[in-house]
Scaffold this motif. Structure first.
Motif, mmCIF file in Angstrom:
data_model
loop_
_atom_site.group_PDB
_atom_site.id
_atom_site.type_symbol
_atom_site.label_atom_id
_atom_site.label_comp_id
_atom_site.label_asym_id
_atom_site.label_seq_id
_atom_site.Cartn_x
_atom_site.Cartn_y
_atom_site.Cartn_z
ATOM 1 N N SER A 38 -66.198 -34.679 -3.106
ATOM 2 C CA SER A 38 -67.635 -34.112 -3.077
ATOM 3 C C SER A 38 -67.489 -32.773 -3.376
ATOM 4 N N GLY A 39 -68.266 -31.821 -3.781
ATOM 5 C CA GLY A 39 -68.438 -30.681 -3.759
ATOM 6 C C GLY A 39 -69.690 -30.077 -4.734
ATOM 7 N N GLN A 40 -69.519 -28.518 -4.781
ATOM 8 C CA GLN A 40 -70.620 -28.001 -5.130
ATOM 9 C C GLN A 40 -70.121 -26.792 -6.522
ATOM 10 N N LEU A 41 -70.919 -26.947 -7.379
ATOM 11 C CA LEU A 41 -70.570 -26.222 -8.783
ATOM 12 C C LEU A 41 -71.847 -25.240 -9.234
ATOM 13 N N ARG A 42 -71.421 -24.235 -9.700
ATOM 14 C CA ARG A 42 -72.674 -23.438 -10.092
ATOM 15 C C ARG A 42 -72.217 -22.590 -11.408
ATOM 16 N N ASN A 43 -73.319 -22.333 -12.273
ATOM 17 C CA ASN A 43 -73.114 -21.688 -13.259
ATOM 18 C C ASN A 43 -74.158 -20.561 -13.539
ATOM 19 N N GLY A 44 -73.785 -19.337 -13.037
ATOM 20 C CA GLY A 44 -74.575 -18.204 -13.023
ATOM 21 C C GLY A 44 -75.699 -18.386 -11.862
ATOM 22 N N ASP A 45 -76.830 -18.090 -12.087
ATOM 23 C CA ASP A 45 -78.052 -18.041 -11.197
ATOM 24 C C ASP A 45 -78.796 -19.140 -11.047
ATOM 25 N N GLY A 46 -78.460 -20.163 -11.787
ATOM 26 C CA GLY A 46 -79.421 -21.223 -11.838
ATOM 27 C C GLY A 46 -78.877 -22.417 -10.553
ATOM 28 N N PRO A 47 -79.585 -23.392 -10.694
ATOM 29 C CA PRO A 47 -79.452 -24.519 -9.638
ATOM 30 C C PRO A 47 -77.896 -24.735 -9.368
ATOM 31 N N THR A 48 -77.765 -25.058 -8.227
ATOM 32 C CA THR A 48 -76.306 -25.632 -7.868
ATOM 33 C C THR A 48 -76.086 -27.213 -8.457
ATOM 34 N N LEU A 49 -74.996 -27.702 -8.893
ATOM 35 C CA LEU A 49 -74.744 -29.193 -8.786
ATOM 36 C C LEU A 49 -73.709 -29.480 -7.695
ATOM 37 N N PHE A 50 -74.345 -30.583 -6.980
ATOM 38 C CA PHE A 50 -73.566 -31.144 -5.892
ATOM 39 C C PHE A 50 -73.261 -32.459 -6.416
ATOM 40 N N ILE A 51 -71.952 -32.737 -6.524
ATOM 41 C CA ILE A 51 -71.518 -33.913 -6.908
ATOM 42 C C ILE A 51 -70.781 -34.848 -5.971
ATOM 43 N N ALA A 52 -70.827 -35.943 -5.776
ATOM 44 C CA ALA A 52 -70.539 -36.808 -4.805
ATOM 45 C C ALA A 52 -69.763 -38.190 -5.528
ATOM 46 N N GLU A 53 -68.626 -38.567 -5.094
ATOM 47 C CA GLU A 53 -68.277 -39.709 -5.692
ATOM 48 C C GLU A 53 -68.682 -40.999 -4.866
ATOM 49 N N VAL A 54 -69.049 -42.141 -5.659
ATOM 50 C CA VAL A 54 -69.332 -43.402 -4.619
ATOM 51 C C VAL A 54 -68.768 -44.279 -5.280
ATOM 52 N N PRO A 55 -68.451 -45.534 -4.638
ATOM 53 C CA PRO A 55 -67.735 -46.749 -5.320
ATOM 54 C C PRO A 55 -68.125 -47.218 -6.453
ATOM 55 N N ALA A 56 -67.225 -47.973 -7.020
ATOM 56 C CA ALA A 56 -67.472 -48.347 -8.499
ATOM 57 C C ALA A 56 -68.760 -49.191 -8.653
ATOM 58 N N ASP A 57 -69.041 -49.882 -7.571
ATOM 59 C CA ASP A 57 -70.270 -51.071 -7.474
ATOM 60 C C ASP A 57 -71.514 -50.426 -7.326
ATOM 61 N N ARG A 58 -71.597 -49.237 -7.252
ATOM 62 C CA ARG A 58 -72.763 -48.588 -6.967
ATOM 63 C C ARG A 58 -73.419 -47.700 -8.168
ATOM 64 N N GLU A 59 -74.935 -47.605 -8.298
ATOM 65 C CA GLU A 59 -75.418 -46.908 -9.296
ATOM 66 C C GLU A 59 -74.870 -45.614 -9.198
ATOM 67 N N THR A 60 -75.384 -44.534 -10.196
ATOM 68 C CA THR A 60 -74.811 -43.282 -10.136
ATOM 69 C C THR A 60 -76.098 -42.530 -10.502
ATOM 70 N N PRO A 61 -76.882 -42.323 -9.666
ATOM 71 C CA PRO A 61 -78.285 -41.601 -9.800
ATOM 72 C C PRO A 61 -78.091 -40.095 -9.783
ATOM 73 N N LEU A 62 -79.106 -39.338 -10.693
ATOM 74 C CA LEU A 62 -79.068 -38.243 -10.727
ATOM 75 C C LEU A 62 -80.535 -37.503 -9.699
ATOM 76 N N GLN A 63 -80.350 -36.558 -9.092
ATOM 77 C CA GLN A 63 -81.643 -36.241 -8.507
ATOM 78 C C GLN A 63 -81.890 -34.703 -8.107
ATOM 79 N N LEU A 64 -83.014 -34.369 -8.548
ATOM 80 C CA LEU A 64 -83.441 -33.048 -8.534
ATOM 81 C C LEU A 64 -83.879 -32.337 -7.153
ATOM 82 N N VAL A 65 -83.478 -31.456 -6.574
ATOM 83 C CA VAL A 65 -83.946 -30.880 -5.280
ATOM 84 C C VAL A 65 -84.531 -29.844 -5.493
#
Length: 116
Positions: A38-65
């Protein structure tokens, strides 16, 4: 006190490496990486992206903070159901959860309290 826009986008993925490469291809820079895919990415001054790997049998939701400047001064308005009040996180912030009228959960993030 109201929210101040989008703080971060939390993304779960089945492949950390491919996801990072995808977002780097869109101009994001890796700010930090953890030792558990997992980790964090950024592009300019916008919101960060925090990405975390989960097992293949789990859904992969996206959530705004959503950003809150001061958790102690935050007063939810009418129609905002607080599911969990602000609590300290292991990653140095305070996080709360609210529910919208359609049942979606939203995270609110504020800076950690200064305990010095």
């Amino acid at each position: 006190m109201a929210t101040e826009g989008i703080e971060a986008v939390f993304i779960e993925t089945h492949n950390w490496g491919k996801s990072v490469k995808f977002f780097q291809g869109l101009g994001y820079q890796l700010e930090f990486e953890t030792d558990h895919n997992s980790g964090q990415l950024r592009n300019g001054d916008g919101p960060t992206l925090f990405i975390a790997e989960v097992p293949a049998d789990r859904e992969t939701p996206l959530q705004l903070v959503l950003k809150v400047a001061d958790a102690d001064a935050f007063e939810p308005g009418d129609g905002v159901e607080v599911v969990t009040p602000f609590e300290d996180t292991h990653f140095g912030t305070r996080l709360a959860t609210v529910r919208d009228p359609d049942g979606r959960l939203w995270n609110l993030q504020a800076p950690a309290e200064d305990r010095s």
